[in-house]
Design a protein around this motif. Sequence first.
Motif, PDB file in Angstrom:
ATOM      1  N   ASP A 138      35.294  63.965  57.939  1.00 37.07           N
ATOM      2  CA  ASP A 138      35.233  64.671  56.657  1.00 37.07           C
ATOM      3  C   ASP A 138      34.809  66.108  56.959  1.00 37.07           C
ATOM      4  O   ASP A 138      33.635  66.385  57.181  1.00 37.07           O
ATOM      5  CB  ASP A 138      34.215  63.995  55.744  1.00 37.07           C
ATOM      6  N   LEU A 139      35.762  67.016  57.012  1.00 36.53           N
ATOM      7  CA  LEU A 139      35.476  68.397  57.373  1.00 36.53           C
ATOM      8  C   LEU A 139      34.636  69.117  56.323  1.00 36.53           C
ATOM      9  O   LEU A 139      33.899  70.045  56.656  1.00 36.53           O
ATOM     10  CB  LEU A 139      36.779  69.162  57.612  1.00 36.53           C
ATOM     11  N   ASP A 140      34.735  68.718  55.084  1.00 36.62           N
ATOM     12  CA  ASP A 140      33.956  69.372  54.024  1.00 36.62           C
ATOM     13  C   ASP A 140      32.476  69.034  54.119  1.00 36.62           C
ATOM     14  O   ASP A 140      31.626  69.877  53.875  1.00 36.62           O
ATOM     15  CB  ASP A 140      34.481  68.973  52.643  1.00 36.62           C
ATOM     16  N   ARG A 141      32.148  67.798  54.462  1.00 34.65           N
ATOM     17  CA  ARG A 141      30.750  67.363  54.501  1.00 34.65           C
ATOM     18  C   ARG A 141      30.116  67.482  55.879  1.00 34.65           C
ATOM     19  O   ARG A 141      28.899  67.456  55.998  1.00 34.65           O
ATOM     20  CB  ARG A 141      30.646  65.933  53.978  1.00 34.65           C
ATOM     21  N   SER A 142      30.921  67.605  56.934  1.00 38.77           N
ATOM     22  CA  SER A 142      30.384  67.774  58.284  1.00 38.77           C
ATOM     23  C   SER A 142      29.866  69.196  58.435  1.00 38.77           C
ATOM     24  O   SER A 142      30.402  70.127  57.853  1.00 38.77           O
ATOM     25  CB  SER A 142      31.481  67.510  59.322  1.00 38.77           C
ATOM     26  N   GLN A 143      28.808  69.333  59.227  1.00 41.17           N
ATOM     27  CA  GLN A 143      28.202  70.648  59.371  1.00 41.17           C
ATOM     28  C   GLN A 143      27.579  70.779  60.762  1.00 41.17           C
ATOM     29  O   GLN A 143      26.792  69.920  61.173  1.00 41.17           O
ATOM     30  CB  GLN A 143      27.131  70.842  58.301  1.00 41.17           C
ATOM     31  N   GLY A 144      27.936  71.841  61.465  1.00 41.75           N
ATOM     32  CA  GLY A 144      27.398  72.057  62.807  1.00 41.75           C
ATOM     33  C   GLY A 144      27.735  70.896  63.717  1.00 41.75           C
ATOM     34  O   GLY A 144      28.886  70.504  63.838  1.00 41.75           O
ATOM     35  N   SER A 145      26.721  70.334  64.362  1.00 40.89           N
ATOM     36  CA  SER A 145      26.928  69.200  65.267  1.00 40.89           C
ATOM     37  C   SER A 145      26.860  67.858  64.548  1.00 40.89           C
ATOM     38  O   SER A 145      26.934  66.812  65.184  1.00 40.89           O
ATOM     39  CB  SER A 145      25.875  69.223  66.379  1.00 40.89           C
ATOM     40  N   TRP A 146      26.713  67.875  63.235  1.00 41.34           N
ATOM     41  CA  TRP A 146      26.668  66.632  62.461  1.00 41.34           C
ATOM     42  C   TRP A 146      28.033  66.362  61.851  1.00 41.34           C
ATOM     43  O   TRP A 146      28.560  67.170  61.098  1.00 41.34           O
ATOM     44  CB  TRP A 146      25.608  66.708  61.364  1.00 41.34           C
ATOM     45  N   LEU A 147      28.605  65.207  62.198  1.00 43.47           N
ATOM     46  CA  LEU A 147      29.902  64.797  61.690  1.00 43.47           C
ATOM     47  C   LEU A 147      29.700  63.713  60.641  1.00 43.47           C
ATOM     48  O   LEU A 147      28.818  62.879  60.762  1.00 43.47           O
ATOM     49  CB  LEU A 147      30.761  64.237  62.824  1.00 43.47           C
ATOM     50  N   VAL A 148      30.539  63.727  59.616  1.00 42.94           N
ATOM     51  CA  VAL A 148      30.459  62.729  58.556  1.00 42.94           C
ATOM     52  C   VAL A 148      31.761  61.944  58.522  1.00 42.94           C
ATOM     53  O   VAL A 148      32.858  62.523  58.518  1.00 42.94           O
ATOM     54  CB  VAL A 148      30.197  63.390  57.178  1.00 42.94           C
ATOM     55  N   ASP A 149      31.637  60.620  58.511  1.00 46.95           N
ATOM     56  CA  ASP A 149      32.789  59.736  58.400  1.00 46.95           C
ATOM     57  C   ASP A 149      33.206  59.672  56.935  1.00 46.95           C
ATOM     58  O   ASP A 149      32.415  59.277  56.071  1.00 46.95           O
ATOM     59  CB  ASP A 149      32.423  58.345  58.915  1.00 46.95           C
ATOM     60  N   ALA A 150      34.437  60.052  56.651  1.00 41.40           N
ATOM     61  CA  ALA A 150      34.931  60.074  55.268  1.00 41.40           C
ATOM     62  C   ALA A 150      35.009  58.677  54.671  1.00 41.40           C
ATOM     63  O   ALA A 150      34.902  58.508  53.459  1.00 41.40           O
ATOM     64  CB  ALA A 150      36.304  60.737  55.216  1.00 41.40           C
ATOM     65  N   ARG A 151      35.191  57.652  55.491  1.00 44.86           N
ATOM     66  CA  ARG A 151      35.311  56.288  54.975  1.00 44.86           C
ATOM     67  C   ARG A 151      33.974  55.695  54.590  1.00 44.86           C
ATOM     68  O   ARG A 151      33.864  55.011  53.585  1.00 44.86           O
ATOM     69  CB  ARG A 151      35.985  55.378  56.013  1.00 44.86           C
ATOM     70  N   THR A 152      32.937  55.934  55.408  1.00 44.93           N
ATOM     71  CA  THR A 152      31.656  55.269  55.187  1.00 44.93           C
ATOM     72  C   THR A 152      30.552  56.192  54.699  1.00 44.93           C
ATOM     73  O   THR A 152      29.542  55.729  54.190  1.00 44.93           O
ATOM     74  CB  THR A 152      31.153  54.616  56.495  1.00 44.93           C
ATOM     75  N   GLY A 153      30.726  57.501  54.903  1.00 44.52           N
ATOM     76  CA  GLY A 153      29.686  58.450  54.538  1.00 44.52           C
ATOM     77  C   GLY A 153      28.586  58.571  55.578  1.00 44.52           C
ATOM     78  O   GLY A 153      27.648  59.344  55.415  1.00 44.52           O
ATOM     79  N   ARG A 154      28.687  57.823  56.674  1.00 45.51           N
ATOM     80  CA  ARG A 154      27.670  57.871  57.734  1.00 45.51           C
ATOM     81  C   ARG A 154      27.748  59.188  58.479  1.00 45.51           C
ATOM     82  O   ARG A 154      28.826  59.741  58.680  1.00 45.51           O
ATOM     83  CB  ARG A 154      27.859  56.725  58.721  1.00 45.51           C
ATOM     84  N   ARG A 155      26.573  59.680  58.904  1.00 49.50           N
ATOM     85  CA  ARG A 155      26.489  60.917  59.681  1.00 49.50           C
ATOM     86  C   ARG A 155      26.271  60.569  61.148  1.00 49.50           C
ATOM     87  O   ARG A 155      25.538  59.647  61.471  1.00 49.50           O
ATOM     88  CB  ARG A 155      25.322  61.774  59.187  1.00 49.50           C
ATOM     89  N   TYR A 156      26.906  61.343  62.031  1.00 50.44           N
ATOM     90  CA  TYR A 156      26.789  61.148  63.466  1.00 50.44           C
ATOM     91  C   TYR A 156      26.471  62.491  64.114  1.00 50.44           C
ATOM     92  O   TYR A 156      27.065  63.514  63.763  1.00 50.44           O
ATOM     93  CB  TYR A 156      28.099  60.620  64.066  1.00 50.44           C
ATOM     94  N   LEU A 157      25.563  62.473  65.082  1.00 54.26           N
ATOM     95  CA  LEU A 157      25.274  63.666  65.848  1.00 54.26           C
ATOM     96  C   LEU A 157      26.271  63.736  66.997  1.00 54.26           C
ATOM     97  O   LEU A 157      26.388  62.805  67.799  1.00 54.26           O
ATOM     98  CB  LEU A 157      23.839  63.623  66.393  1.00 54.26           C
TER      99      LEU A 157
END
Length: 52
Positions: free
Chosen positions: A21-40
Amino acid sequence: MDVLERLARHLLVDGYRLVLDLDRSQGSWLVDARTGRRYLDFYTFFASAPWA
């Protein structure tokens, strides 16, 4: 149709099933568009997003 189902018609999509999810991901934190989970992202997207 699910993003991964659509991609699977043309690409191998087994393994890590993250839909970025490019809109919700920021810097080194990625967001999965399907689950909403954040990953470093420890690899800083090296070779995954060469345009960045």
